[in-house]
Design an enzyme around this catalytic site. Sequence first.
Site, PDB file in Angstrom:
ATOM      1  N   CYS A  48      38.795  37.951  23.926  1.00 24.83           N
ATOM      2  CA  CYS A  48      39.097  37.899  22.511  1.00 24.83           C
ATOM      3  C   CYS A  48      40.349  38.740  22.235  1.00 24.83           C
ATOM      4  CB  CYS A  48      37.974  38.424  21.603  1.00 24.83           C
ATOM      5  SG  CYS A  48      36.468  37.472  21.764  1.00 24.83           S
ATOM      6  N   ARG A  79      43.757  35.539  25.805  1.00 28.31           N
ATOM      7  CA  ARG A  79      42.530  36.327  25.908  1.00 28.31           C
ATOM      8  C   ARG A  79      41.282  35.525  25.536  1.00 28.31           C
ATOM      9  NH1 ARG A  79      43.823  41.858  25.982  1.00 28.31           N
ATOM     10  NH2 ARG A  79      41.697  42.344  25.381  1.00 28.31           N
ATOM     11  N   TRP A 120      36.924  34.267  22.661  1.00 27.12           N
ATOM     12  CA  TRP A 120      36.273  33.798  23.880  1.00 27.12           C
ATOM     13  C   TRP A 120      34.783  34.011  23.618  1.00 27.12           C
ATOM     14  CZ3 TRP A 120      33.073  35.764  27.763  1.00 27.12           C
ATOM     15  CH2 TRP A 120      32.990  34.981  28.916  1.00 27.12           C
ATOM     16  N   ASN A 124      36.191  42.510  19.287  1.00 32.01           N
ATOM     17  CA  ASN A 124      36.342  42.137  20.690  1.00 32.01           C
ATOM     18  C   ASN A 124      35.331  42.951  21.488  1.00 32.01           C
ATOM     19  OD1 ASN A 124      37.184  41.621  23.312  1.00 32.01           O
ATOM     20  ND2 ASN A 124      38.879  43.073  23.218  1.00 32.01           N
ATOM     21  N   GLY A 125      34.408  42.268  22.179  1.00 30.17           N
ATOM     22  CA  GLY A 125      33.417  42.990  22.984  1.00 30.17           C
ATOM     23  C   GLY A 125      32.016  42.539  22.636  1.00 30.17           C
ATOM     24  N   GLU A 152      41.804  33.364  47.941  1.00 32.04           N
ATOM     25  CA  GLU A 152      42.696  33.308  46.776  1.00 32.04           C
ATOM     26  C   GLU A 152      43.181  31.878  46.509  1.00 32.04           C
ATOM     27  OE1 GLU A 152      43.307  35.054  44.370  1.00 32.04           O
ATOM     28  OE2 GLU A 152      45.240  34.427  43.586  1.00 32.04           O
ATOM     29  N   LYS A 187      42.489  29.869  43.063  1.00 29.96           N
ATOM     30  CA  LYS A 187      43.576  29.297  42.240  1.00 29.96           C
ATOM     31  C   LYS A 187      43.270  27.843  41.924  1.00 29.96           C
ATOM     32  CE  LYS A 187      45.050  31.969  40.993  1.00 29.96           C
ATOM     33  NZ  LYS A 187      44.934  33.364  41.247  1.00 29.96           N
ATOM     34  N   GLU A 243      40.074  27.349  39.533  1.00 24.26           N
ATOM     35  CA  GLU A 243      40.148  27.801  38.139  1.00 24.26           C
ATOM     36  C   GLU A 243      41.074  26.956  37.282  1.00 24.26           C
ATOM     37  OE1 GLU A 243      41.558  31.796  37.287  1.00 24.26           O
ATOM     38  OE2 GLU A 243      42.915  31.737  38.976  1.00 24.26           O
ATOM     39  N   HIS A 274      29.422  27.883  61.668  1.00 23.19           N
ATOM     40  CA  HIS A 274      28.093  28.327  61.228  1.00 23.19           C
ATOM     41  C   HIS A 274      27.648  27.611  59.954  1.00 23.19           C
ATOM     42  CE1 HIS A 274      28.067  31.447  64.261  1.00 23.19           C
ATOM     43  NE2 HIS A 274      29.315  31.716  63.917  1.00 23.19           N
ATOM     44  N   LYS A 319      42.136  35.690  30.058  1.00 18.80           N
ATOM     45  CA  LYS A 319      42.973  36.489  30.955  1.00 18.80           C
ATOM     46  C   LYS A 319      42.325  37.818  31.298  1.00 18.80           C
ATOM     47  CE  LYS A 319      46.699  37.361  33.272  1.00 18.80           C
ATOM     48  NZ  LYS A 319      46.817  36.659  34.568  1.00 18.80           N
TER      49      LYS A 319
HETATM   50  O1  M6R Z   1      42.836  42.022  35.007  1.00 21.15           O
HETATM   51  P1  M6R Z   1      42.101  42.009  36.306  1.00 21.15           P
HETATM   52  O2  M6R Z   1      43.046  42.004  37.484  1.00 21.15           O
HETATM   53  O3  M6R Z   1      41.094  43.096  36.429  1.00 21.15           O
HETATM   54  O4  M6R Z   1      41.340  40.625  36.324  1.00 21.15           O
HETATM   55  C1  M6R Z   1      40.477  40.301  37.368  1.00 21.15           C
HETATM   56  C2  M6R Z   1      40.091  38.848  37.339  1.00 21.15           C
HETATM   57  O5  M6R Z   1      39.482  38.524  36.123  1.00 21.15           O
HETATM   58  C3  M6R Z   1      41.307  37.939  37.531  1.00 21.15           C
HETATM   59  O6  M6R Z   1      41.981  38.218  38.711  1.00 21.15           O
HETATM   60  C4  M6R Z   1      40.858  36.450  37.554  1.00 21.15           C
HETATM   61  O7  M6R Z   1      40.092  36.197  38.680  1.00 21.15           O
HETATM   62  C5  M6R Z   1      42.090  35.546  37.500  1.00 21.15           C
HETATM   63  N1  M6R Z   1      41.887  34.516  36.526  1.00 21.15           N
HETATM   64  C6  M6R Z   1      42.402  34.884  38.797  1.00 21.15           C
HETATM   65  O8  M6R Z   1      43.524  34.073  38.737  1.00 21.15           O
END
Ligand code: M6R
Length: 614
Positions: free
Chosen positions: A2, A27, A76, A102-103, A487, A491, A494, A510, A609
């Site tokens: 948020c 956000r 969010w 927010n929270g 990673e 990517k 998501e 395995h 984010k």
């Molecule tokens: O702000 P942060 O690095 O703590 O965020 C961690 C994860 O939320 C963040 O890396 C998330 O996995 C990304 N969307 C990945 O691309």
Amino acid sequence: MCGIIGYVGYRNTVPVLVKGLEKLEYRGYDSAGVACIDYQKGGISLIKEKGKLSVLKEKIGDFSIEAHIGIGHTRWATHGEPSRANAHPHIDASGKIALVHNGIIENYAELKHSLQKKRVRFLSQTDTEVGANLIGHYYRKSRKLFDAVKRAVGELHGFFAFVLFSKEDPETLIAYKRSNPLVIGLGQGENFVASDVTALLPYTRQVIYLEDEDLAVITAKEVSVYSLKSKSWVRRHVSTVHWDASQAQKQGFPHFMLKEMHEQPEVLKKILSKKIQKGKSIFFDTLDKKFQQSLRKIKRVSMISCGTAYHAGLLGSIAIEQYTRLPCRTQVSSEFRYGDPILDHEDLVVLITQSGETADTLAALREARSKGAITLAVVNVVGSTVAREADAVIYTHAGPEIGVASTKAYIAQLSTLILLAFHIARLRKTISLSELKGLLREFKKIPDQCAKMLKENKKFEECAQKHYTRRNFLYLGRGCNYPTALEGALKLKEISYAHAHGYAAGEMKHGPIALIDHEQPVICIAPDSTTYDKMISNIQEIRARDGIVIAIGTKGRKELEKMADDFFPIPKTLEILSPILTVVPLQFFAYHIAVLNGRDVDQPRNLAKSVTVE
Ligand code: M6R
């Protein structure tokens, strides 16, 4: 998650709020809304809509409101589905107080129940409305908004930030912070408050980062901060933001993600020029002598983080163990914080986070501190909560990252953690000066090598064209490139919503090998390394079962190129540095697959984010 914004001053408020929300939309984008005191009508005007900010903007186009105080929100969803009723701002039952949040308010259900018994009516399913009504309840008694907020927040459990105003005091915004970020922007005859400095940069660079339990009273002329912790009015430090506002624009790229991938060589250059001195030592300007001294004495290291930052931590651990010979574990923040970790003053706990606001990472930091460990934050956002609460911080200098999928912040984390490992190794004398010089010589080639790889965009796109309709992808890597496999898969999933699984290549037999057939693409990350031959064997096993091999390897590896359906070469480099390069084709592959599927690359569904809820 948020994004919240507030404004009070001489400008017409709604456009200021909307412009701020544009910067905060990363956000959360389930709904958006603004509330302000209509100068002509004298009452609260509330406009909110389900969906992205663009929907709200269209709605706002139908109104002509002149206002000089207001608040805005981009959501969010946590409590209650994305809907107009659950969108913020929320107005209390008396219709006098408008609030954005927010929270999470953890005890909202019992408070709601007791307010309902007092005949307070609720219009939404949110915890936020409980906050608004509790404040409204105390405001009815005291007629003083500041006192009402102070009293109400004392009864609220959880971590959150509020910004609110009352129509009976059209000159004043009240902001409250507990764990979730709030930064005040200082102007001339106007003041701002937002979740993030990017929303303030068009107007000011002078900011105050509120601390936990700060209650700020903001008018156009002044800002006063009361600390509920010290029970006194306090003077908070005014910081100057050095980020360039244009860094937070797309600059001609169709997506922030693509722009941020193209910024990677510059980010790498910046990190190396800031942290390497004369090619023979590493310098972290934010680590003082005392902290460096403590690094000499540590016995164990933990790397704690979430998502992409967790993958960076996995490589960081390899670098720490390899060069410092200290044992190092890597854990996701949410497991670490609830796992009752065994820590003492000989433990270094490194918290890695782009935003510096991730709730689980922040809680992990607090857990580590409470157990006496030495804490070091590796953070991108300057002045963020994790950066401020850790014993020391190293900034990763990636600049603002807006795309939800982390790219440049990841390679900045990798580089910073490798340099940290080299630095601790020198402090503890586990590597010699000439060894370090050799490592740094290779490191300095990385920015140009990365720039060269960006030029291969067309090839990455062609490969994505072949595979974008597939729904399952397997990513395999070993050693330093096992994190790259994780990673790459993250990517892709998501932003494209395809299923992608990262696996340690040695584990393939395995279980995952059962997936392999002529329709299964397997992305094999196999640059020159101590396990290169083992990766080749794994690729043979995939070929033998007709799997589709997309390989990333060192330029000139003909046998690998021959075995692969598609081959993406990386320039020759050290094994420990290779993940900075091998991830680049994977970022592009994910990006193009998402675009070809018509996905919303910068704002994928259900994500935000910075994850400021647990
Ligand atoms: O702000 P942060 O690095 O703590 O965020 C961690 C994860 O939320 C963040 O890396 C998330 O996995 C990304 N969307 C990945 O691309």
